[in-house]
Motif scaffolding. Structure first.
Motif, PDB file in Angstrom:
ATOM      1  N   ARG A  46      70.113  92.875 -68.245  1.00 54.00           N
ATOM      2  CA  ARG A  46      69.234  93.935 -67.738  1.00 54.00           C
ATOM      3  C   ARG A  46      68.340  93.320 -66.670  1.00 54.00           C
ATOM      4  O   ARG A  46      67.669  92.330 -66.922  1.00 54.00           O
ATOM      5  CB  ARG A  46      68.380  94.510 -68.868  1.00 54.00           C
ATOM      6  CG  ARG A  46      69.214  95.253 -69.912  1.00 54.00           C
ATOM      7  CD  ARG A  46      68.337  95.823 -71.010  1.00 54.00           C
ATOM      8  NE  ARG A  46      69.153  96.466 -72.027  1.00 54.00           N
ATOM      9  CZ  ARG A  46      69.774  95.819 -73.007  1.00 54.00           C
ATOM     10  NH1 ARG A  46      69.642  94.515 -73.114  1.00 54.00           N
ATOM     11  NH2 ARG A  46      70.518  96.458 -73.883  1.00 54.00           N
ATOM     12  N   ARG A  64      76.896  80.738 -68.603  1.00 52.12           N
ATOM     13  CA  ARG A  64      78.164  81.469 -68.507  1.00 52.12           C
ATOM     14  C   ARG A  64      78.509  81.865 -67.076  1.00 52.12           C
ATOM     15  O   ARG A  64      77.654  82.314 -66.313  1.00 52.12           O
ATOM     16  CB  ARG A  64      78.114  82.717 -69.388  1.00 52.12           C
ATOM     17  CG  ARG A  64      78.300  82.395 -70.861  1.00 52.12           C
ATOM     18  CD  ARG A  64      78.081  83.593 -71.729  1.00 52.12           C
ATOM     19  NE  ARG A  64      76.668  83.913 -71.827  1.00 52.12           N
ATOM     20  CZ  ARG A  64      76.194  85.145 -71.811  1.00 52.12           C
ATOM     21  NH1 ARG A  64      77.015  86.177 -71.675  1.00 52.12           N
ATOM     22  NH2 ARG A  64      74.906  85.356 -71.912  1.00 52.12           N
ATOM     23  N   LYS A  70      88.218  85.348 -65.517  1.00 52.14           N
ATOM     24  CA  LYS A  70      87.881  85.417 -66.953  1.00 52.14           C
ATOM     25  C   LYS A  70      86.371  85.332 -67.120  1.00 52.14           C
ATOM     26  O   LYS A  70      85.737  84.361 -66.691  1.00 52.14           O
ATOM     27  CB  LYS A  70      88.546  84.275 -67.736  1.00 52.14           C
ATOM     28  CG  LYS A  70      90.021  84.520 -67.990  1.00 52.14           C
ATOM     29  CD  LYS A  70      90.600  83.450 -68.894  1.00 52.14           C
ATOM     30  CE  LYS A  70      90.291  83.734 -70.359  1.00 52.14           C
ATOM     31  NZ  LYS A  70      90.985  82.779 -71.260  1.00 52.14           N
ATOM     32  N   PRO A  71      85.792  86.377 -67.755  1.00 48.66           N
ATOM     33  CA  PRO A  71      84.330  86.429 -67.846  1.00 48.66           C
ATOM     34  C   PRO A  71      83.761  85.579 -68.974  1.00 48.66           C
ATOM     35  O   PRO A  71      84.493  85.133 -69.861  1.00 48.66           O
ATOM     36  CB  PRO A  71      84.065  87.917 -68.123  1.00 48.66           C
ATOM     37  CG  PRO A  71      85.264  88.352 -68.897  1.00 48.66           C
ATOM     38  CD  PRO A  71      86.429  87.544 -68.365  1.00 48.66           C
ATOM     39  N   ASN A  72      82.445  85.376 -68.910  1.00 53.39           N
ATOM     40  CA  ASN A  72      81.679  84.826 -70.041  1.00 53.39           C
ATOM     41  C   ASN A  72      82.100  83.426 -70.480  1.00 53.39           C
ATOM     42  O   ASN A  72      81.989  83.107 -71.657  1.00 53.39           O
ATOM     43  CB  ASN A  72      81.801  85.755 -71.264  1.00 53.39           C
ATOM     44  CG  ASN A  72      80.722  86.819 -71.262  1.00 53.39           C
ATOM     45  OD1 ASN A  72      79.779  86.752 -70.478  1.00 53.39           O
ATOM     46  ND2 ASN A  72      80.860  87.802 -72.129  1.00 53.39           N
ATOM     47  N   LEU A  73      82.590  82.596 -69.570  1.00 55.50           N
ATOM     48  CA  LEU A  73      82.978  81.246 -69.971  1.00 55.50           C
ATOM     49  C   LEU A  73      81.777  80.319 -69.836  1.00 55.50           C
ATOM     50  O   LEU A  73      81.040  80.374 -68.853  1.00 55.50           O
ATOM     51  CB  LEU A  73      84.137  80.743 -69.123  1.00 55.50           C
ATOM     52  CG  LEU A  73      85.446  81.513 -69.315  1.00 55.50           C
ATOM     53  CD1 LEU A  73      86.481  81.075 -68.281  1.00 55.50           C
ATOM     54  CD2 LEU A  73      85.995  81.299 -70.728  1.00 55.50           C
ATOM     55  N   LEU A  92      76.719  91.978 -68.243  1.00 55.55           N
ATOM     56  CA  LEU A  92      77.653  91.974 -69.353  1.00 55.55           C
ATOM     57  C   LEU A  92      79.075  92.203 -68.867  1.00 55.55           C
ATOM     58  O   LEU A  92      79.297  92.949 -67.920  1.00 55.55           O
ATOM     59  CB  LEU A  92      77.280  93.091 -70.338  1.00 55.55           C
ATOM     60  CG  LEU A  92      75.911  92.938 -71.004  1.00 55.55           C
ATOM     61  CD1 LEU A  92      75.532  94.216 -71.742  1.00 55.55           C
ATOM     62  CD2 LEU A  92      75.905  91.757 -71.963  1.00 55.55           C
ATOM     63  N   ARG A  93      80.034  91.572 -69.529  1.00 55.86           N
ATOM     64  CA  ARG A  93      81.420  91.824 -69.159  1.00 55.86           C
ATOM     65  C   ARG A  93      81.775  93.263 -69.505  1.00 55.86           C
ATOM     66  O   ARG A  93      81.225  93.852 -70.437  1.00 55.86           O
ATOM     67  CB  ARG A  93      82.390  90.864 -69.850  1.00 55.86           C
ATOM     68  CG  ARG A  93      82.556  91.093 -71.341  1.00 55.86           C
ATOM     69  CD  ARG A  93      83.649  90.224 -71.944  1.00 55.86           C
ATOM     70  NE  ARG A  93      84.988  90.781 -71.705  1.00 55.86           N
ATOM     71  CZ  ARG A  93      86.095  90.334 -72.278  1.00 55.86           C
ATOM     72  NH1 ARG A  93      86.036  89.305 -73.099  1.00 55.86           N
ATOM     73  NH2 ARG A  93      87.258  90.886 -72.029  1.00 55.86           N
ATOM     74  N   LYS A  94      82.685  93.831 -68.732  1.00 55.64           N
ATOM     75  CA  LYS A  94      83.129  95.199 -69.008  1.00 55.64           C
ATOM     76  C   LYS A  94      84.426  95.120 -69.798  1.00 55.64           C
ATOM     77  O   LYS A  94      85.438  94.670 -69.273  1.00 55.64           O
ATOM     78  CB  LYS A  94      83.383  95.966 -67.694  1.00 55.64           C
ATOM     79  CG  LYS A  94      82.287  95.799 -66.641  1.00 55.64           C
ATOM     80  CD  LYS A  94      81.033  96.599 -66.978  1.00 55.64           C
ATOM     81  CE  LYS A  94      79.971  96.490 -65.889  1.00 55.64           C
ATOM     82  NZ  LYS A  94      79.304  95.162 -65.851  1.00 55.64           N
ATOM     83  N   PRO A  95      84.385  95.509 -71.048  1.00 49.28           N
ATOM     84  CA  PRO A  95      85.614  95.434 -71.829  1.00 49.28           C
ATOM     85  C   PRO A  95      86.634  96.420 -71.289  1.00 49.28           C
ATOM     86  O   PRO A  95      86.306  97.580 -71.038  1.00 49.28           O
ATOM     87  CB  PRO A  95      85.190  95.814 -73.241  1.00 49.28           C
ATOM     88  CG  PRO A  95      83.760  96.201 -73.172  1.00 49.28           C
ATOM     89  CD  PRO A  95      83.290  96.156 -71.772  1.00 49.28           C
ATOM     90  N   GLY A  96      87.846  95.951 -71.085  1.00 50.88           N
ATOM     91  CA  GLY A  96      88.875  96.821 -70.527  1.00 50.88           C
ATOM     92  C   GLY A  96      89.327  97.854 -71.541  1.00 50.88           C
ATOM     93  O   GLY A  96      89.490  97.555 -72.706  1.00 50.88           O
TER      94      GLY A  96
END
Lengths: 101, 376
Positions: A46, A64, A70-73, A92-96
């Motif tokens: 946010r 991260r 590839k997100p959030n690594l 935040l990553r967007k979940p597919g």
């Protein structure tokens, strides 16, 4: 801010947000970025505040990044590889959404 | 040594809720807590404020749970206003996802039985078939359906604990960590003397609340309280954060305000062992991925195990000592769900010195082999 204490003898090339970076074989992505002067690794969920590595041992999740899509690594837990594309983790990553299984 | 109105043994979710409620009623109390080497059941919660499916065979417990979930709304708001700590409580209802038809049938059967037992009180739930479920939770997998209860919700249990502590301290409550209690003794004048494990007397109080989680069994027995509890291990998996896609808590997964997915549940008898192991974690993640396939490519950030305070029938054990009036003990596995009732209502019983008749079923005498309706 950080200075390497040994010369880069085995160079590895990666890109962080369009910026070419030369790292040393065996570096973690986090170490490579820090050595190249990058301190902002991700943007918070946010707002637009930036964050960078805090613990460097895999606990704090502040470092991260996105690597090759590839997100959030955790950058401190990934070794550099030639040609990887590293980006800021933006929020935040967007979940597919999946298709029907 | 100071004299208190009430000494509370245990600073977990139960003890802290009582402390908050007693301070709110203007009583002088002290909370004794162990250090972080304690079992710390209150730090391992999943965070559901849950009504659905609870209380089969004991309608009083089903009603008690429902009442607490209703109280939670104002309670969370008060905690936020008075302490600045947002417990992140949401009450949009919750789903019990059923992975196959048998699971669906037995879950619906359970809720129908609860509805019969509730009688005129009613028992609200809804059967949600796959197509409708997909409409409400687009990320749900290929499951036959779910049941929905509008009273279910979830919160951040660590924030709840913090809010209770903060509210208590703000009202001048005394919290004494690193003080493991070893002795509870009655005083000639009717009050109690509390001593630490090293024998040092740490407080005197007119009344006593034993809410020491797994420590309650031994402590309670010193003042005539039988606390038949045992540890039931549950493991929790936490994934990386993601943008919000799951707007309801479910029996398998909930997404926190921060964006992480919490995955559960599990249950096994492992004594006081709090280590996780691959077989259980694999079961948890396999079920959760069946319920929500998109979790398949999520990375796990952390896992842990915690020890529920379980009673032989799973229902709470609330009592005042017959031999030592003024000494109470409270134990249950639903410290989060029941927090509102514990803070707002149970504290009144302690002040008044009496557990109302309608809560008699929570007394552990129900486990007495001699007990039967005719002899009560």
């Amino acid at each position: 801010m950080f200075k390497r204490i040994q010369p880069v003898d085995k160079p590895v090339h990666l890109v962080f947000e369009e910026q070419p970076i030369t790292a040393c074989e065996g570096d973690s992505v986090a170490a490579a970025l820090l050595a190249a002067g990058v301190t902002a690794f991700r943007q918070v969920a946010r707002g637009d505040a930036l964050r960078g590595p805090y613990c460097m041992i895999g606990n704090c999740y502040e470092c991260r990044v996105e690597i090759d899509g590839k997100p959030n690594l955790q950058a401190c837990q990934q070794r550099v590889r030639d040609g990887i594309q590293v980006r800021l983790q933006r929020g935040l990553r967007k979940p597919g959404e999946r298709d029907e299984p | 040594m100071k004299d208190y109105d009430v000494a509370i043994i245990g600073g977990g979710l139960l003890g802290s809720a009582f402390a908050w409620g007693l301070a709110d009623r203007g009583l002088r109390s002290v909370v004794f807590d162990e250090g972080d080497n304690a079992i710390r059941t209150a730090r391992g919660n999943f965070g559901l404020v849950w009504v659905q499916g609870k209380g089969l065979g004991m309608p009083e417990y089903a009603r008690w749970t429902l009442e607490s979930s209703r109280q939670w709304v104002g309670f969370a708001e008060r905690l936020r206003r008075e302490t600045g700590v947002d417990t992140q409580y949401h009450r949009d209802g919750g789903f019990v996802i059923c992975l196959d038809d048998d699971d669906f049938d037995s879950n619906v059967g359970l809720l129908e039985q609860l509805r019969r037992e509730a009688g005129d009180g009613g028992y609200e739930f809804e059967i949600v078939e796959h197509v409708e479920l997909r409409r409400r939770i687009p990320i749900v997998g290929d499951v036959p359906g779910a049941t929905y209860c509008p009273h279910d919700g979830h919160c951040n249990p660590l924030r709840l604990l913090r809010a209770l502590h903060t509210g208590y301290l703000n009202r001048g409550g005394e919290y004494r960590p690193w003080t493991r209690i070893g002795g509870l003794q009655a005083r000639a004048d009717g009050g109690f003397v509390v001593s630490a494990v090293d024998g040092k007397v740490v407080a005197a109080a007119a009344k006593l609340i034993v809410a020491a989680g797994h420590g309650s069994r031994e402590l309670g027995s010193q003042v005539g309280l039988q606390v038949p509890i045992f540890p039931e291990q549950g493991q929790v998996v936490v994934t990386e954060k993601a943008a919000p896609v799951l707007n309801y808590p479910t029996n398998y997964v909930r997404q926190t305000d921060a964006g992480n997915f919490l995955l559960g549940p599990s249950s096994k008898n492992a004594g006081f062992d709090t280590s996780t192991e691959p077989a259980t974690l694999r079961d948890i993640t396999a079920n959760c991925v069946r319920a929500f396939p998109l979790l398949d490519d999520f990375r796990v950030q952390r896992v842990w195990a915690a020890l529920r305070v379980m009673t032989p029938d799973g229902f709470p054990v609330y009592q005042q000592s017959d031999s030592h009036p003024g000494a109470f003990s409270f134990a249950c596995h639903s410290g989060v769900t029941l927090a509102a009732n514990h803070a707002l209502e149970v504290t009144e019983w302690v002040v008044r010195g009496d557990i109302p008749e309608r809560y008699r079923p929570f007394h552990p005498r129900r486990f007495d082999v001699q007990a039967n309706p005719a002899s009560r």
